[in-house]
Structures are given as C-alpha cells and as structure tokens.
Design a protein around this motif. Structure first.
Motif, PDB file in Angstrom:
ATOM      1  N   SER A   1      22.186  34.137  -2.534  1.00 10.83           N
ATOM      2  CA  SER A   1      21.325  35.111  -3.212  1.00 10.83           C
ATOM      3  C   SER A   1      21.328  36.447  -2.476  1.00 10.83           C
ATOM      4  O   SER A   1      21.213  37.511  -3.092  1.00 10.83           O
ATOM      5  CB  SER A   1      19.895  34.569  -3.322  1.00 10.83           C
ATOM      6  OG  SER A   1      19.349  34.308  -2.038  1.00 10.83           O
ATOM      7  N   VAL A   2      21.451  36.396  -1.155  1.00 11.59           N
ATOM      8  CA  VAL A   2      21.521  37.616  -0.349  1.00 11.59           C
ATOM      9  C   VAL A   2      22.774  38.411  -0.697  1.00 11.59           C
ATOM     10  O   VAL A   2      22.724  39.630  -0.912  1.00 11.59           O
ATOM     11  CB  VAL A   2      21.495  37.273   1.157  1.00 11.59           C
ATOM     12  CG1 VAL A   2      21.896  38.477   1.998  1.00 11.59           C
ATOM     13  CG2 VAL A   2      20.108  36.783   1.559  1.00 11.59           C
ATOM     14  N   ARG A   3      23.908  37.725  -0.767  1.00  9.74           N
ATOM     15  CA  ARG A   3      25.164  38.398  -1.077  1.00  9.74           C
ATOM     16  C   ARG A   3      25.115  39.013  -2.480  1.00  9.74           C
ATOM     17  O   ARG A   3      25.576  40.145  -2.696  1.00  9.74           O
ATOM     18  CB  ARG A   3      26.346  37.431  -0.972  1.00  9.74           C
ATOM     19  CG  ARG A   3      26.608  36.925   0.439  1.00  9.74           C
ATOM     20  CD  ARG A   3      27.884  36.098   0.520  1.00  9.74           C
ATOM     21  NE  ARG A   3      29.049  36.975   0.549  1.00  9.74           N
ATOM     22  CZ  ARG A   3      29.909  37.140  -0.448  1.00  9.74           C
ATOM     23  NH1 ARG A   3      29.724  36.492  -1.595  1.00  9.74           N
ATOM     24  NH2 ARG A   3      30.941  37.936  -0.330  1.00  9.74           N
ATOM     25  N   LYS A   4      24.561  38.268  -3.438  1.00 10.08           N
ATOM     26  CA  LYS A   4      24.470  38.800  -4.797  1.00 10.08           C
ATOM     27  C   LYS A   4      23.614  40.062  -4.847  1.00 10.08           C
ATOM     28  O   LYS A   4      23.954  41.046  -5.514  1.00 10.08           O
ATOM     29  CB  LYS A   4      23.907  37.754  -5.757  1.00 10.08           C
ATOM     30  CG  LYS A   4      23.853  38.244  -7.215  1.00 10.08           C
ATOM     31  CD  LYS A   4      23.296  37.197  -8.135  1.00 10.08           C
ATOM     32  CE  LYS A   4      23.370  37.668  -9.592  1.00 10.08           C
ATOM     33  NZ  LYS A   4      22.724  38.965  -9.824  1.00 10.08           N
TER      34      LYS A   4
ATOM     35  N   ASP B   1      24.738  43.796  -6.091  1.00  9.19           N
ATOM     36  CA  ASP B   1      24.049  44.505  -7.172  1.00  9.19           C
ATOM     37  C   ASP B   1      23.520  45.861  -6.694  1.00  9.19           C
ATOM     38  O   ASP B   1      23.702  46.888  -7.371  1.00  9.19           O
ATOM     39  CB  ASP B   1      22.887  43.661  -7.702  1.00  9.19           C
ATOM     40  CG  ASP B   1      23.355  42.414  -8.446  1.00  9.19           C
ATOM     41  OD1 ASP B   1      24.529  42.388  -8.875  1.00  9.19           O
ATOM     42  OD2 ASP B   1      22.551  41.477  -8.595  1.00  9.19           O
ATOM     43  N   GLN B   2      22.869  45.863  -5.538  1.00 12.22           N
ATOM     44  CA  GLN B   2      22.324  47.110  -5.015  1.00 12.22           C
ATOM     45  C   GLN B   2      23.444  48.083  -4.649  1.00 12.22           C
ATOM     46  O   GLN B   2      23.365  49.286  -4.938  1.00 12.22           O
ATOM     47  CB  GLN B   2      21.465  46.833  -3.772  1.00 12.22           C
ATOM     48  CG  GLN B   2      20.184  46.059  -4.046  1.00 12.22           C
ATOM     49  CD  GLN B   2      19.157  46.869  -4.821  1.00 12.22           C
ATOM     50  OE1 GLN B   2      19.187  48.080  -4.835  1.00 12.22           O
ATOM     51  NE2 GLN B   2      18.235  46.178  -5.477  1.00 12.22           N
TER      52      GLN B   2
ATOM     53  N   ASN C   1      24.989  49.676  -7.741  1.00 13.11           N
ATOM     54  CA  ASN C   1      24.112  50.714  -8.293  1.00 13.11           C
ATOM     55  C   ASN C   1      24.179  51.994  -7.465  1.00 13.11           C
ATOM     56  O   ASN C   1      24.213  53.105  -8.011  1.00 13.11           O
ATOM     57  CB  ASN C   1      22.663  50.203  -8.355  1.00 13.11           C
ATOM     58  CG  ASN C   1      22.464  49.158  -9.434  1.00 13.11           C
ATOM     59  OD1 ASN C   1      23.204  49.136 -10.422  1.00 13.11           O
ATOM     60  ND2 ASN C   1      21.486  48.291  -9.262  1.00 13.11           N
ATOM     61  N   TYR C   2      24.198  51.845  -6.163  1.00 17.50           N
ATOM     62  CA  TYR C   2      24.310  53.024  -5.297  1.00 17.50           C
ATOM     63  C   TYR C   2      25.631  53.747  -5.539  1.00 17.50           C
ATOM     64  O   TYR C   2      25.693  54.983  -5.609  1.00 17.50           O
ATOM     65  CB  TYR C   2      24.211  52.608  -3.828  1.00 17.50           C
ATOM     66  CG  TYR C   2      22.824  52.283  -3.350  1.00 17.50           C
ATOM     67  CD1 TYR C   2      21.731  53.071  -3.702  1.00 17.50           C
ATOM     68  CD2 TYR C   2      22.602  51.186  -2.516  1.00 17.50           C
ATOM     69  CE1 TYR C   2      20.459  52.771  -3.246  1.00 17.50           C
ATOM     70  CE2 TYR C   2      21.325  50.879  -2.055  1.00 17.50           C
ATOM     71  CZ  TYR C   2      20.256  51.676  -2.423  1.00 17.50           C
ATOM     72  OH  TYR C   2      18.996  51.382  -1.976  1.00 17.50           O
ATOM     73  N   ALA C   3      26.713  52.972  -5.647  1.00 14.88           N
ATOM     74  CA  ALA C   3      28.041  53.574  -5.862  1.00 14.88           C
ATOM     75  C   ALA C   3      28.089  54.331  -7.179  1.00 14.88           C
ATOM     76  O   ALA C   3      28.654  55.426  -7.262  1.00 14.88           O
ATOM     77  CB  ALA C   3      29.116  52.487  -5.826  1.00 14.88           C
ATOM     78  N   GLU C   4      27.502  53.762  -8.218  1.00  7.66           N
ATOM     79  CA  GLU C   4      27.484  54.407  -9.523  1.00  7.66           C
ATOM     80  C   GLU C   4      26.696  55.712  -9.505  1.00  7.66           C
ATOM     81  O   GLU C   4      26.942  56.602 -10.314  1.00  7.66           O
ATOM     82  CB  GLU C   4      26.887  53.462 -10.568  1.00  7.66           C
ATOM     83  CG  GLU C   4      27.778  52.302 -10.948  1.00  7.66           C
ATOM     84  CD  GLU C   4      28.949  52.752 -11.815  1.00  7.66           C
ATOM     85  OE1 GLU C   4      28.765  52.903 -13.023  1.00  7.66           O
ATOM     86  OE2 GLU C   4      30.054  52.962 -11.256  1.00  7.66           O
ATOM     87  N   ASN C   5      25.765  55.821  -8.556  1.00  7.00           N
ATOM     88  CA  ASN C   5      24.937  57.026  -8.451  1.00  7.00           C
ATOM     89  C   ASN C   5      25.366  57.919  -7.283  1.00  7.00           C
ATOM     90  O   ASN C   5      24.612  58.789  -6.848  1.00  7.00           O
ATOM     91  CB  ASN C   5      23.465  56.642  -8.305  1.00  7.00           C
ATOM     92  CG  ASN C   5      22.884  56.078  -9.593  1.00  7.00           C
ATOM     93  OD1 ASN C   5      22.586  56.815 -10.526  1.00  7.00           O
ATOM     94  ND2 ASN C   5      22.740  54.765  -9.673  1.00  7.00           N
TER      95      ASN C   5
ATOM     96  N   CYS D   1      25.654  48.445   1.858  1.00  4.50           N
ATOM     97  CA  CYS D   1      25.471  47.167   1.149  1.00  4.50           C
ATOM     98  C   CYS D   1      26.789  46.423   0.946  1.00  4.50           C
ATOM     99  O   CYS D   1      26.875  45.207   1.165  1.00  4.50           O
ATOM    100  CB  CYS D   1      24.831  47.415  -0.215  1.00  4.50           C
ATOM    101  SG  CYS D   1      23.109  47.925  -0.174  1.00  4.50           S
ATOM    102  N   LEU D   2      27.799  47.136   0.494  1.00  6.42           N
ATOM    103  CA  LEU D   2      29.027  46.479   0.047  1.00  6.42           C
ATOM    104  C   LEU D   2      29.960  46.078   1.183  1.00  6.42           C
ATOM    105  O   LEU D   2      30.708  45.105   1.057  1.00  6.42           O
ATOM    106  CB  LEU D   2      29.768  47.391  -0.937  1.00  6.42           C
ATOM    107  CG  LEU D   2      29.027  47.664  -2.252  1.00  6.42           C
ATOM    108  CD1 LEU D   2      29.791  48.687  -3.091  1.00  6.42           C
ATOM    109  CD2 LEU D   2      28.825  46.380  -3.038  1.00  6.42           C
ATOM    110  N   ASP D   3      29.928  46.814   2.295  1.00  7.05           N
ATOM    111  CA  ASP D   3      30.825  46.475   3.393  1.00  7.05           C
ATOM    112  C   ASP D   3      30.521  45.093   3.974  1.00  7.05           C
ATOM    113  O   ASP D   3      31.436  44.270   4.131  1.00  7.05           O
ATOM    114  CB  ASP D   3      30.774  47.557   4.473  1.00  7.05           C
ATOM    115  CG  ASP D   3      32.000  47.548   5.368  1.00  7.05           C
ATOM    116  OD1 ASP D   3      33.063  47.065   4.918  1.00  7.05           O
ATOM    117  OD2 ASP D   3      31.922  48.025   6.507  1.00  7.05           O
ATOM    118  N   PRO D   4      29.261  44.772   4.297  1.00 13.95           N
ATOM    119  CA  PRO D   4      28.993  43.410   4.787  1.00 13.95           C
ATOM    120  C   PRO D   4      29.254  42.338   3.731  1.00 13.95           C
ATOM    121  O   PRO D   4      29.622  41.207   4.059  1.00 13.95           O
ATOM    122  CB  PRO D   4      27.519  43.448   5.198  1.00 13.95           C
ATOM    123  CG  PRO D   4      26.939  44.644   4.532  1.00 13.95           C
ATOM    124  CD  PRO D   4      28.057  45.622   4.394  1.00 13.95           C
TER     125      PRO D   4
END
Length: 405
Positions: free
Chosen positions: A129-132, A136-137, A140-144, A153-156
C-alpha cells in the motif's frame, strides 16, 4: 565445566543490547532514527540491526496508515477530515527505505550460519500500500510539473523494485507501472539537473512495452547523455554509450541516427558508412543510412553521388523539406560546376549545346527548390529563396524572380 556451561548459556540467551532497547522504546520515527544513527556500531549483531531498522518501519508505517486511513475514509464517506499529506508521503518514503535497509541485515547469517529472515514477509505485505501511494502521489506531482516532489516519491518506488526485499514478490516484479514511474522520475531528475540519476531511470523506462513510454524514454535518454559532452573523452564515452543502446535496440532509427551523428562529429566517416551498410542489410527500408551517406558525399563535393542517395529518401519522411533542400543544393552545384568547367576560357560562355544542358540542370534544381517553397513557404526550416531566385534569373524567368523580391 559447569562454569563454562553457565557462561555459554548466558551468551546464547542474552537479551537485547542496551542500544537496541533504547531504540525499541522510542515513540517517534525521528527519535528512533537519531538513536539508530548514533548507536549502529553498538548493536550486538546483524539481527539486532535488522530489528532496529524494523522499528523504524513500524513507526513510519503507523504514521502512514493513520493518514492514509483518514484519506480513504474521506473519499468513501465524502468527509473532509484533515490529512497530513506531506507527513504521509514522508512516512511512506521512510518506511520503504527503512524496510529495504532492514532486509539487508535480515538476510545475513546468524551466529549459527543460518539465514532466517524475521521481518521480510511482514514488510513485503504491508508495504504494498505504501508503494502504491508513492506511485499515485508521484504521478500527480509529475503531471503538475512538481519535479522535486515527483522525484521524491517515484525514485524510491522504482529503486525498491530491484531491492532484495521485493525480488521474489511477483506483484512488484511484474508491476505494469514501473516503466511509467521510471520515465516520470527520470524526467523530473533531468529537469532538476540530476543527469546521472535521470540516465539510470530512463534506462529502466526504455524497457517498457508501451510504445509511447519507450519512445519518449529513448528521446530523453539520448538527450540527457548527449548533454554531458564537454571534452573529447566525454564524446567518446557518449559514442560508446549510444553503441550499447544501439546493440539493445538496433531497430530504433532514433538511436541509429544519434550514433551516426556522434560518429560524424568524431570524424569517423568510414565507421558511419560501414555501420550504414550493416544497418541496411538488417533493415532495408531504413532511411537514415542514405541520409548520412548523402551528407558525407555532399561534404566531399561528390554532388552527383549525393543526389543518388537523397533520391532514396521518401517524401513521407519526417523533415523531408530539409532533405529535398540538400538535394536541390547538390543539383545547383552540379550545374554551377558544369558551367565553370565548360565555359569558353576567353569569352566565359557556353556553347549552345552546353548551355541547353546547363539550363536543364538548373531546371532540375528548380523543381526541388520549388518543392521547398511549397513545403516551407516562410523559410522557417530552410532558406530556399536566394538560390531559387538565382535560377529564375539565369533561366530568364524574370516575372518569377521578381515575385520573390
């Protein structure tokens, strides 16, 4: 013997070290982390280190779950209870990083030489659930265009997939979002000028089976690698890196063209021509071997041979206006050389037969320059007007020449 037995028993069944006890009593992640960092060398063995890092996982996961439960409840019941989103993300990253570190020690042999992971299964399960959430977060950050947050968020998320903790977890190893996550993380790293990490991330995302992700990753990987060239050694490294990429994706016209371009800049014309022959043998419909061969021939003023190669570039090719312009220039140069080589030495004029041939050559070039005019009327890509004007003048087409003024 009894005394020796008692000492051995006491050692075998000794409790946790004082350093570990202090860590396990900590109430917050920050407190436990500070204690662990200051007393890591005081922990008795690898099993204690695993236990200490797992305490960090417990504390971080507790914070993450609390905030995530509130978020989920808000969505389900249309409530608006406050959620510490920043704290939740930090807790997710801390939990994941601590779990990876825990697993490193958890899989080392104990005093008996046995490997018995105590925390691996629990952490594998609860951190899904942590990875998901991080994905997701981060998405969303990348899209903005929040690059720092997206990378955070995405690197780890990407790194954890290759850790020992998740190497046997099918859901992670078959994760359909890993390539997308690596692409967005790489793009964020590139924007933050963390080129080395961006390159590593794009090398992951380029393996994605989604064509768009693969193609975008190829583009940005080549661009990022190319940016790092400032010395001759850098250029040679770039060539070798692109050669390695070409070996993996020989069908990629983009990789092939980047490799040839780098070799041209390194004055390896023979290598470019040899590579072109090999590439055409495997991919006979490829266009770029003809483009690079034509370019090299044109530079050597072998204009007729260059025209033969430019003729092999189809009109459907992207940026065709550039190629038809180069062909037009070659044809104009062929005409100019014919005029220079055949003009009367004393009068500087051609014989009627040669003048007719000269005009035919100019007309051949005229067709291509007019094609450039049609494709690029504002000369945004190629500057066709000057030479076309010259052709009109030499052919006596004064009205057409005047229309270009």
């Amino acid at each position: 013997m009894m005394a020796m037995f008692l000492v051995a028993s006491a050692t075998a069944f000794a409790g946790d070290s004082d350093a570990l006890k202090a860590i396990l009593k900590a109430k917050t992640y920050a407190e436990a982390e500070a204690l662990l960092n200051s007393s890591l060398s005081q922990l008795a063995n690898d099993q204690e280190k695993a236990k200490a890092y797992n305490k960090l996982v417990d504390l971080a996961f507790e914070k993450f779950r609390k905030e995530d439960d509130t978020r989920i409840t808000n969505q389900a019941l249309q409530k608006n209870d406050p959620v510490d989103t920043d704290g939740m993300i930090k807790a997710a990253i801390d939990a994941l990083n601590s779990a990876v570190e825990c697993d490193k020690y958890d899989n080392l042999p104990n005093a008996k030489g046995q490997v018995k992971p105590a925390f691996q299964k629990k952490n594998q399960d609860r951190l899904q659930s942590v990875r998901k959430s991080l994905y997701d977060q981060g998405y969303n950050y990348a899209e903005n265009s929040k690059n720092a947050e997206a990378l955070n968020c995405l690197d780890p998320y990407v790194k954890s997939a290759s850790s020992s903790l998740f190497k046997d977890v099918a859901a992670v190893q078959n994760d359909p979002f890993r390539g997308v996550a690596a692409y967005y993380a790489g793009r964020a790293a590139m924007q933050l000028e963390k080129s080395d990490r961006a390159i590593e991330l794009f090398k992951i995302s380029v393996k994605d089976t989604i064509k768009q992700v693969h193609d975008y990753s190829i583009d940005l990987l080549l661009y990022t690698m190319g940016k790092q060239r400032s010395t001759k050694e850098d250029s040679l490294k770039f060539i070798n890196d692109v050669k390695e990429l070409y070996a993996q994706y020989p069908e990629s016209e983009k990789v092939y063209s980047f490799l040839c371009d780098a070799m041209v800049q390194n004055n390896d014309e023979a290598g470019v021509l040899k590579l072109g022959e090999e590439h055409l043998a495997k991919y006979p419909n490829s266009v770029f071997p003809h483009v690079f061969k034509a370019y090299l021939l044109q530079n050597k003023r072998q204009f007729a041979e260059a025209v033969d190669e430019w003729n092999k570039v189809p009109e459907t090719q992207e940026n065709y206006v550039q190629y038809v312009y180069y062909r037009a220039v070659c044809k104009y140069q062929i005409a100019a050389e014919f005029n220079e080589n055949n003009a009367d030495a004393r009068l500087g004029r051609l014989t009627p037969d040669n003048e007719k041939k000269f005009h035919e050559m100019l007309k051949d070039a005229q067709v291509d320059f007019e094609k450039c005019q049609q494709l690029d009327p504002e000369q945004g890509t190629v500057k066709w007007k000057y030479l076309l004007h010259n052709i009109y003048t030499q052919l006596g087409l004064e009205e057409k020449a005047a229309a270009l003024d």
